[in-house]
Design an enzyme around this catalytic site. Sequence first.
Site, mmCIF file in Angstrom:
data_model
loop_
_atom_site.group_PDB
_atom_site.id
_atom_site.type_symbol
_atom_site.label_atom_id
_atom_site.label_comp_id
_atom_site.label_asym_id
_atom_site.label_seq_id
_atom_site.Cartn_x
_atom_site.Cartn_y
_atom_site.Cartn_z
ATOM 1 N N ASN A 9 -71.753 -33.517 4.777
ATOM 2 C CA ASN A 9 -71.388 -32.132 5.040
ATOM 3 C C ASN A 9 -72.393 -31.579 6.059
ATOM 4 O OD1 ASN A 9 -70.889 -29.392 4.971
ATOM 5 N ND2 ASN A 9 -71.516 -29.105 2.834
ATOM 6 N N LYS A 11 -72.468 -28.816 7.511
ATOM 7 C CA LYS A 11 -72.652 -27.354 7.432
ATOM 8 C C LYS A 11 -72.614 -26.764 8.856
ATOM 9 C CE LYS A 11 -74.942 -28.044 3.088
ATOM 10 N NZ LYS A 11 -75.938 -27.617 2.120
ATOM 11 N N HIS A 96 -67.443 -25.205 -1.956
ATOM 12 C CA HIS A 96 -68.881 -25.482 -1.849
ATOM 13 C C HIS A 96 -69.674 -24.264 -2.340
ATOM 14 C CE1 HIS A 96 -72.826 -26.166 -0.111
ATOM 15 N NE2 HIS A 96 -72.506 -27.451 -0.134
ATOM 16 N N GLU A 98 -72.113 -22.748 -1.195
ATOM 17 C CA GLU A 98 -72.406 -21.743 -0.166
ATOM 18 C C GLU A 98 -71.191 -20.854 0.088
ATOM 19 O OE1 GLU A 98 -73.937 -24.589 2.650
ATOM 20 O OE2 GLU A 98 -75.583 -24.938 1.246
ATOM 21 N N GLU A 168 -72.438 -30.553 -7.705
ATOM 22 C CA GLU A 168 -73.631 -30.204 -6.943
ATOM 23 C C GLU A 168 -74.373 -29.073 -7.651
ATOM 24 O OE1 GLU A 168 -73.166 -31.244 -2.529
ATOM 25 O OE2 GLU A 168 -72.061 -29.400 -2.827
ATOM 26 N N GLY A 174 -80.263 -28.458 -0.830
ATOM 27 C CA GLY A 174 -81.154 -28.057 0.263
ATOM 28 C C GLY A 174 -82.563 -27.711 -0.186
ATOM 29 N N SER A 214 -79.712 -32.673 -2.367
ATOM 30 C CA SER A 214 -80.943 -33.381 -1.948
ATOM 31 C C SER A 214 -80.858 -34.896 -2.102
ATOM 32 C CB SER A 214 -82.163 -32.817 -2.695
ATOM 33 O OG SER A 214 -82.350 -31.458 -2.348
#
Length: 251
Positions: A9, A11, A96, A98, A168, A174, A214
């Site tokens: 991904n 991003k 996701h 985010e 996730e 991240g 991560s």
Amino acid sequence: MRKKVIAGNWKMNNDLSESQNLITKLTSGLSNLKLNCDVIICPPYTSLSEANSLIKNTIVKLGAQNVYHEDNGAFTGEVSPQMLKSVGCEYVIIGHSERRTIFKESNETINKKVKKALEHSLKVIFCIGETLEEREKNITNDVVKKQVTEGLEGIDEKEMSNIIVAYEPVWAIGTGKVATPQQAQDVHKFIRQLIENKYSSSVADDLTIQYGGSVKPDNAEELLSQPDIDGALVGGACLKAESFIGIIKAA
Ligand code: PGA
């Protein structure tokens, strides 16, 4: 046996020439390897068409990072499933964390997107996961259950073959703070059980459940050796060909 699936991904990273560079390095690095997994890249919308040309005749498949739940119309700034298909996307990431936190996407919105993507034969990487606060309150399973129940509401058994679940934990995305293989395995097993209860044991057995948060070359092998971890959704480490290839080799 479920085949492992490693997805990158990107991003909001890489303009057109950076995308060309990364894909060229990735495909040449992979060309001589014998792989045991599927490989998907999810560049930003602006690089999808070029990415599609560059991955022709390679094992790399193409996905998008988001999609809208309408076919067309007055939805400024949005992109439909047909548009993604027209530039070669086979996959789309939906839900996701985010998108859920920054763009306030609810389980209901995510469910609409999943349905619309499936209607147009896109395969969906459906993301779920708890925040740190939720984990500390010991409600990880409740959160994941609600995300699965509401996000996959109305999806039938047959359609489940076009769904990949990506677990996730938000606190691991991240942050460099990876879930331990056991923490991840426990939630993956719980998700598979939810799917078995909702559908059947064969749907649950066939379901690919990726871990994300991560993932790096040096922790991938241990995570991917867990019985219910069937792949990885990779953010930061997919932006360098060497580290993404390192994860792919670990699968
Ligand atoms: P990360 O991101 O690998 O940088 O933690 C994973 C993701 O958001 O899919």
